[in-house]
Design an enzyme around this catalytic site. Structure first.
Site, PDB file in Angstrom:
ATOM      1  N   TYR A   1       0.823  -1.213   0.000  1.00 57.04           N
ATOM      2  CA  TYR A   1       0.000   0.000   0.000  1.00 57.04           C
ATOM      3  C   TYR A   1       0.860   1.267   0.000  1.00 57.04           C
ATOM      4  O   TYR A   1       0.413   2.319  -0.441  1.00 57.04           O
ATOM      5  CB  TYR A   1      -0.940   0.040   1.213  1.00 57.04           C
ATOM      6  CG  TYR A   1      -2.058  -1.001   1.170  1.00 57.04           C
ATOM      7  CD1 TYR A   1      -2.284  -1.776   0.046  1.00 57.04           C
ATOM      8  CD2 TYR A   1      -2.881  -1.200   2.266  1.00 57.04           C
ATOM      9  CE1 TYR A   1      -3.287  -2.720   0.009  1.00 57.04           C
ATOM     10  CE2 TYR A   1      -3.898  -2.140   2.242  1.00 57.04           C
ATOM     11  CZ  TYR A   1      -4.100  -2.896   1.112  1.00 57.04           C
ATOM     12  OH  TYR A   1      -5.098  -3.820   1.071  1.00 57.04           O
TER      13      TYR A   1
ATOM     14  N   LYS B   1       3.318 -15.632   2.032  1.00 55.21           N
ATOM     15  CA  LYS B   1       3.245 -16.302   0.728  1.00 55.21           C
ATOM     16  C   LYS B   1       4.691 -16.580   0.328  1.00 55.21           C
ATOM     17  O   LYS B   1       5.180 -16.133  -0.714  1.00 55.21           O
ATOM     18  CB  LYS B   1       2.512 -15.371  -0.265  1.00 55.21           C
ATOM     19  CG  LYS B   1       2.134 -16.020  -1.573  1.00 55.21           C
ATOM     20  CD  LYS B   1       1.061 -17.072  -1.466  1.00 55.21           C
ATOM     21  CE  LYS B   1       0.773 -17.689  -2.822  1.00 55.21           C
ATOM     22  NZ  LYS B   1      -0.070 -18.903  -2.740  1.00 55.21           N
TER      23      LYS B   1
ATOM     24  N   ASP C   1      -3.308 -18.095   1.159  1.00 53.67           N
ATOM     25  CA  ASP C   1      -4.487 -18.721   0.538  1.00 53.67           C
ATOM     26  C   ASP C   1      -5.039 -19.822   1.437  1.00 53.67           C
ATOM     27  O   ASP C   1      -6.252 -19.949   1.637  1.00 53.67           O
ATOM     28  CB  ASP C   1      -4.152 -19.250  -0.866  1.00 53.67           C
ATOM     29  CG  ASP C   1      -2.789 -19.937  -0.941  1.00 53.67           C
ATOM     30  OD1 ASP C   1      -2.009 -19.847   0.027  1.00 53.67           O
ATOM     31  OD2 ASP C   1      -2.503 -20.573  -1.969  1.00 53.67           O
TER      32      ASP C   1
ATOM     33  N   ASP D   1      -5.466  -6.935   5.634  1.00 55.40           N
ATOM     34  CA  ASP D   1      -6.654  -6.169   5.265  1.00 55.40           C
ATOM     35  C   ASP D   1      -7.777  -7.154   4.909  1.00 55.40           C
ATOM     36  O   ASP D   1      -8.919  -7.047   5.387  1.00 55.40           O
ATOM     37  CB  ASP D   1      -6.300  -5.281   4.058  1.00 55.40           C
ATOM     38  CG  ASP D   1      -7.353  -4.242   3.762  1.00 55.40           C
ATOM     39  OD1 ASP D   1      -8.361  -4.185   4.493  1.00 55.40           O
ATOM     40  OD2 ASP D   1      -7.191  -3.490   2.784  1.00 55.40           O
TER      41      ASP D   1
ATOM     42  N   ASP E   1     -11.051  -8.673   7.583  1.00 57.59           N
ATOM     43  CA  ASP E   1     -12.452  -8.500   7.204  1.00 57.59           C
ATOM     44  C   ASP E   1     -13.172  -9.853   7.108  1.00 57.59           C
ATOM     45  O   ASP E   1     -14.338  -9.975   7.504  1.00 57.59           O
ATOM     46  CB  ASP E   1     -12.577  -7.765   5.867  1.00 57.59           C
ATOM     47  CG  ASP E   1     -12.642  -6.256   6.054  1.00 57.59           C
ATOM     48  OD1 ASP E   1     -12.463  -5.805   7.209  1.00 57.59           O
ATOM     49  OD2 ASP E   1     -12.860  -5.531   5.067  1.00 57.59           O
TER      50      ASP E   1
END
Ligand code: NAD
Length: 368
Positions: free
Chosen positions: A145, A195, A227, A251, A255
């Site tokens: 980001y 990852k 994943d 993020d 959620d």
């Protein structure tokens, strides 16, 4: 010596002031019970601050926060301010600058589904017979980001766009220390999510996690690819204690976790900044995961629990009063077990007592 802490109280807009009032009553009660006190500086923020001063984050508010051990935040925003220019809208103009000003690099979001609220979770109830209680620790100020270069240009006659995922080792170390310390105060199991089969940042992340684990020999560290973590969260959320991950993965996962918990009005959050020297305590901002809920504001029906539990997180991570935090968590769980329900978590079952904001807080206070 008496223990006194300074807190900045920023209730904001919509249901913010209503639920803040109740969380401060609960704070009063644990202060009396556990023998400490807080000095509270009440300040304007968000739409309320725009109305009074023309700016969503007045200088006085920032300076009161600077002089405090922690910020207890309600929520900001609402239809009244939505047509203002983006930079002075309540969220963009207050929340983001506060995070930046105080270098809040660690976002802690518990995803809790109490045993008597599993019906509200979209996860098959037979998979979570006892509910679940996961803490997601997300890195908040680094990664893709904020990495540079980022941009858009023309290559071989077509537009391309690019972002940079970058982490310094020191950034990874500090977020992992937060996560390990949090795990020490809970079930002592930490899952680091990355990852590392594809991303260089994740390889450094995983190496660093293994290094920091040596500082916390009591905590069991394991690793999951992001994943797989996303799948395990919906399959076996009760198998997690604490998970830690970088900004983008966090993020999404936080959620997902809020969603599977089933009730936004129950979920607090913490954003931590500077560590207080020689301690495991941090300057932090504590707020409900939800927003200002303009659809129900002013009716006295909002669920105050997310705000009450935000105060409990503040006691745990910024003020160093874990016994008081535990007492609040336990009183909230008992209140729910005893059937008290605000509208957002009610099913209409005959065992439930339907209450409003203040009566929910009364029920929590009676169980402290
Ligand atoms: P929201 O979280 O405010 O509301 C979503 C739904 O959840 C609504 O139906 C609301 O009634 C319900 N809800 C939320 N908290 C509740 C509680 N404590 N008790 C009972 N029900 C509750 O999200 P939204 O509707 O997308 O946003 C409303 C406003 O809040 C917008 O102006 C938005 O910008 C702002 N917002 C602020 C923050 C923040 O201050 N951190 C976060 C998200 C949204």
């Amino acid at each position: 010596m008496s223990r006194t802490y300074r807190i900045a109280v920023l209730a904001g807009d919509g249901i913010g002031p209503e639920v803040m009032t109740e969380s401060l009553r609960v704070l009063d009660a644990v202060e009396a019970k556990f023998g400490f006190s807080t000095t509270r500086s009440t300040q304007l923020v968000g739409g309320a601050a725009i109305d009074a001063t023309g700016h969503p984050l007045p200088k006085e508010t920032i300076s009161a926060c600077e002089q405090s051990d922690a910020i207890l935040f309600g929520s900001v925003g609402g239809p009244k301010w939505e047509s203002l220019p983006p930079d002075i809208q309540p969220e963009r103009g207050a929340l983001l600058p506060l995070r930046k000003h105080f270098g809040l690099f660690a976002n802690l979001r518990p995803g809790v589904c109490l045993p008597s609220l599993t019906h509200a979770s979209p996860v098959k109830n037979e998979l979570i017979p006892h509910g679940f209680d996961v803490l997601c620790v997300r890195e908040l100020t680094g990664g893709v980001y904020f990495g540079t270069p980022k941009g858009r240009e023309e290559r071989d006659g077509e537009p391309v766009a690019f972002d940079t995922m970058i982490y310094r080792k020191s950034e990874i170390q500090r977020i992992l220390r937060v996560a390990f310390a949090a795990a020490m105060g809970r079930g002592k199991r930490l899952v680091s999510v990355d990852k590392a089969n594809v991303l260089a940042t994740s390889v450094l992340w995983r190496e660093t996690a293994i290094e920091i684990a040596r500082e916390f020999p009591e905590v069991t560290l394991s690793h999951l690819y992001v994943d797989n973590a996303a799948m395990q969260l919906v399959r076996r959320p009760d198998s997690f204690d604490v998970l830690v991950t970088e900004n983008l993965f966090g993020d999404i996962l936080s959620d997902e976790m809020a969603m599977i918990s089933g009730s936004l009005g129950m979920l607090p959050s913490a954003s931590l900044g500077a560590r207080k020297e020689g301690t495991d305590l941090y300057f932090g901002m504590y707020e409900p995961s939800g927003g200002s809920a303009p659809d129900i504001a002013g009716q006295g029906i909002a669920n105050p629990i997310a705000q009450v539990l935000s105060a409990a997180m503040m006691l745990r991570y910024s003020l160093g009063e874990p016994a008081a935090a535990d007492a609040i968590d336990a009183a909230v769980a008992r209140t729910i077990d005893d059937g008290f329900r605000t509208g957002d978590i009610a099913t209409g079952a005959p065992t439930e007592t339907r209450v409003g904001t203040a009566a929910m807080a009364d029920a929590i206070l009676a169980r402290l």
